[in-house]
Design a protein around this motif. Sequence first.
Motif, PDB file in Angstrom:
ATOM      1  N   ALA A 171      10.038  48.702  -8.322  1.00 38.75           N
ATOM      2  CA  ALA A 171      11.162  47.989  -7.724  1.00 38.75           C
ATOM      3  C   ALA A 171      11.811  47.070  -8.743  1.00 38.75           C
ATOM      4  O   ALA A 171      11.138  46.495  -9.609  1.00 38.75           O
ATOM      5  CB  ALA A 171      10.705  47.184  -6.507  1.00 38.75           C
ATOM      6  N   GLN A 173      14.050  43.764  -8.746  1.00 42.13           N
ATOM      7  CA  GLN A 173      14.482  42.655  -7.875  1.00 42.13           C
ATOM      8  C   GLN A 173      14.210  42.983  -6.405  1.00 42.13           C
ATOM      9  O   GLN A 173      14.945  42.607  -5.510  1.00 42.13           O
ATOM     10  CB  GLN A 173      15.944  42.298  -8.093  1.00 42.13           C
ATOM     11  CG  GLN A 173      16.194  41.755  -9.475  1.00 42.13           C
ATOM     12  CD  GLN A 173      17.602  41.271  -9.724  1.00 42.13           C
ATOM     13  OE1 GLN A 173      17.834  40.477 -10.623  1.00 42.13           O
ATOM     14  NE2 GLN A 173      18.572  41.729  -8.946  1.00 42.13           N
ATOM     15  N   GLY A 174      13.118  43.715  -6.165  1.00 32.38           N
ATOM     16  CA  GLY A 174      12.727  44.061  -4.815  1.00 32.38           C
ATOM     17  C   GLY A 174      13.343  45.336  -4.283  1.00 32.38           C
ATOM     18  O   GLY A 174      12.988  45.789  -3.195  1.00 32.38           O
ATOM     19  N   VAL A 175      14.274  45.955  -5.020  1.00 36.78           N
ATOM     20  CA  VAL A 175      14.922  47.192  -4.587  1.00 36.78           C
ATOM     21  C   VAL A 175      14.191  48.380  -5.217  1.00 36.78           C
ATOM     22  O   VAL A 175      14.084  48.479  -6.441  1.00 36.78           O
ATOM     23  CB  VAL A 175      16.415  47.217  -4.978  1.00 36.78           C
ATOM     24  CG1 VAL A 175      17.060  48.520  -4.547  1.00 36.78           C
ATOM     25  CG2 VAL A 175      17.139  46.028  -4.358  1.00 36.78           C
ATOM     26  N   LEU A 197      21.856  47.192  -6.276  1.00 42.06           N
ATOM     27  CA  LEU A 197      20.801  46.191  -6.119  1.00 42.06           C
ATOM     28  C   LEU A 197      21.170  45.138  -5.084  1.00 42.06           C
ATOM     29  O   LEU A 197      20.527  44.092  -5.001  1.00 42.06           O
ATOM     30  CB  LEU A 197      20.509  45.522  -7.467  1.00 42.06           C
ATOM     31  CG  LEU A 197      19.902  46.428  -8.548  1.00 42.06           C
ATOM     32  CD1 LEU A 197      19.766  45.673  -9.859  1.00 42.06           C
ATOM     33  CD2 LEU A 197      18.552  46.962  -8.107  1.00 42.06           C
ATOM     34  N   SER A 198      22.179  45.411  -4.293  1.00 45.77           N
ATOM     35  CA  SER A 198      22.569  44.463  -3.250  1.00 45.77           C
ATOM     36  C   SER A 198      21.423  44.289  -2.261  1.00 45.77           C
ATOM     37  O   SER A 198      20.682  45.225  -1.965  1.00 45.77           O
ATOM     38  CB  SER A 198      23.806  44.959  -2.500  1.00 45.77           C
ATOM     39  OG  SER A 198      24.915  45.047  -3.369  1.00 45.77           O
ATOM     40  N   GLY A 200      18.794  42.413  -2.706  1.00 50.12           N
ATOM     41  CA  GLY A 200      17.503  42.223  -3.356  1.00 50.12           C
ATOM     42  C   GLY A 200      16.785  40.977  -2.871  1.00 50.12           C
ATOM     43  O   GLY A 200      17.350  40.138  -2.180  1.00 50.12           O
ATOM     44  N   ASP A 201      15.512  40.875  -3.230  1.00 54.58           N
ATOM     45  CA  ASP A 201      14.675  39.749  -2.842  1.00 54.58           C
ATOM     46  C   ASP A 201      14.912  38.598  -3.815  1.00 54.58           C
ATOM     47  O   ASP A 201      14.649  38.723  -5.010  1.00 54.58           O
ATOM     48  CB  ASP A 201      13.211  40.187  -2.862  1.00 54.58           C
ATOM     49  CG  ASP A 201      12.267  39.133  -2.317  1.00 54.58           C
ATOM     50  OD1 ASP A 201      12.655  37.950  -2.289  1.00 54.58           O
ATOM     51  OD2 ASP A 201      11.147  39.484  -1.929  1.00 54.58           O
ATOM     52  N   ILE A 228      22.291  36.834  -6.948  1.00 49.00           N
ATOM     53  CA  ILE A 228      21.200  36.448  -6.050  1.00 49.00           C
ATOM     54  C   ILE A 228      21.218  34.933  -5.917  1.00 49.00           C
ATOM     55  O   ILE A 228      21.183  34.211  -6.916  1.00 49.00           O
ATOM     56  CB  ILE A 228      19.835  36.911  -6.577  1.00 49.00           C
ATOM     57  CG1 ILE A 228      19.731  38.429  -6.500  1.00 49.00           C
ATOM     58  CG2 ILE A 228      18.703  36.278  -5.790  1.00 49.00           C
ATOM     59  CD1 ILE A 228      18.397  38.973  -6.948  1.00 49.00           C
TER      60      ILE A 228
END
Length: 508
Positions: A171, A173-175, A197-198, A200-201, A228
């Motif tokens: 992943a 950025q979480g994606v 990457l929209s 993301g965490d 972010i």
Amino acid sequence: MNKNIYNRIPCLLLLLLVAASMLPACKKDKMSAPVITSVRNYAAAPNDTVVQTVNAGQWVVVMGNNLSNVSRAFFDGVPASVKSTFTTDQSIVIQIPSIAFQSVPKDKMDEIMVVGDGGTATFKLSIIGAPFISYVRSASPSPNDTIAKAIFPGEKVNILGFNIKNPVKIAFQGVAADLTSIVYTDSSAIVTVPADLSGGDATLANMISYTNNVGTGTFAIAIIGPPIITGVSNENPAAGDSVYLYGNNFFAVQNLSFAGATITSWKAADDGSSVGFVVPSLSQSGPVVIKTTAGTFTTAYNVNDVTTGIVSNFEWGPLFHWDWWGGAELTSGDPSSGWPPYDAAFTGNSSMFLALKTNVMNAGAGDEFSTAIRMGGVQWLPAGNVGDNVNAWALKFEINVPASWNGGTIGIKSSNGYMARYEPWKITETSTAPYKTKGWQTVTIPLSSFRKNDATLGDGKGAPVTSISDLVGSSGTSDMILVMHNYGTSPTATAFKAAFDNFRVVKR
């Protein structure tokens, strides 16, 4: 003379016979070198199968011969724990140690070695652990396959390190990335960064997370993608206040809105880490939305919102929730208010709030009866969310510190023996700097920051909370007590004066 010689001959023969009789015994007592023939999983049948791959921390049975005198074992050159009580001549039970794979010499990689009285034996076996990323390269052909300092959405990159074969998730950025098109070598994986990457965490900004069946490894690298937002300086500002968004990738900002109000003018930091603007008049609550040429980010929580997740806003009504004692003072931000009293030091908030004031505090001073804000039996979050990940929620409140504050800890406590410390004046364990705010600011304390009180380490310095139910019980209801206390061994450098408002627990 000759008689003496003949008398000695039987004695010499006897000595030679004794020595000869001892030779086979000495040869028999010499230990044979150990031999490893296979490795099995340490489990009851039928799960005690021969294994070709093992994990750090796993218990295994090393099979072979001449193993009863083995006293030491090594996996990738790292000493292991030998369970001597279960050792026989044909088997040894061993737990594989934790291994820093990046430090293992190449000739020791995937090697088991046992040492006995008769010598040593080695055996090759795939030994894996959690992924470790050493660096990231561009996947372009040489000479353009340079080490990357930043990566971009849609870019193909080469991740190099250890234990990176057969991931279950990669992943950015979480994606999650697409695993079906990965190309592997012995020590690298070529993967494409997700094009979008929209969403993301925010807690994984500029982070690659690489997960296999053993664990997860992370690697920090600049990911120039959608913005972010990791924090807002003041989530409940008044019209005309300056507000700053903190986070990443605030480059080429196209649109920005705050609680539904369009922001027409802003200034972004050159490194893309912040955006500042003046808040217009607000008529509703809503998220913060920022759009750049790389994508859009929307906060999971609303700003200009003193209702969602509210624990106490100190206004008359059902959300007042102050116990009326503990040392705090009910205060009004309205100059025309006769009571509660108005304090001109705390401008920019026309509602009611609590002020907490102390003189210089001696070592050990401050308690729940004289320097505290007490909110008893309040709903931290809905009972239906108690099973959520503890890192998914945060306690927030607004604070106004008009004069320098240096020394003394604000501890926020629950009923279950957990506490989070707030010490913005502390730079390191040995250095401090006076702290004050420009008006009202939002403080965010993730629920995962609460720690158990420990008799040795100190209040709020023990084991971190692992579940929301441990922190506030299965119903989500607990006391919330904010205490100003001097844990130092000398008086605080300054007095303390601050105002607090809008305690709430919301999604991060």
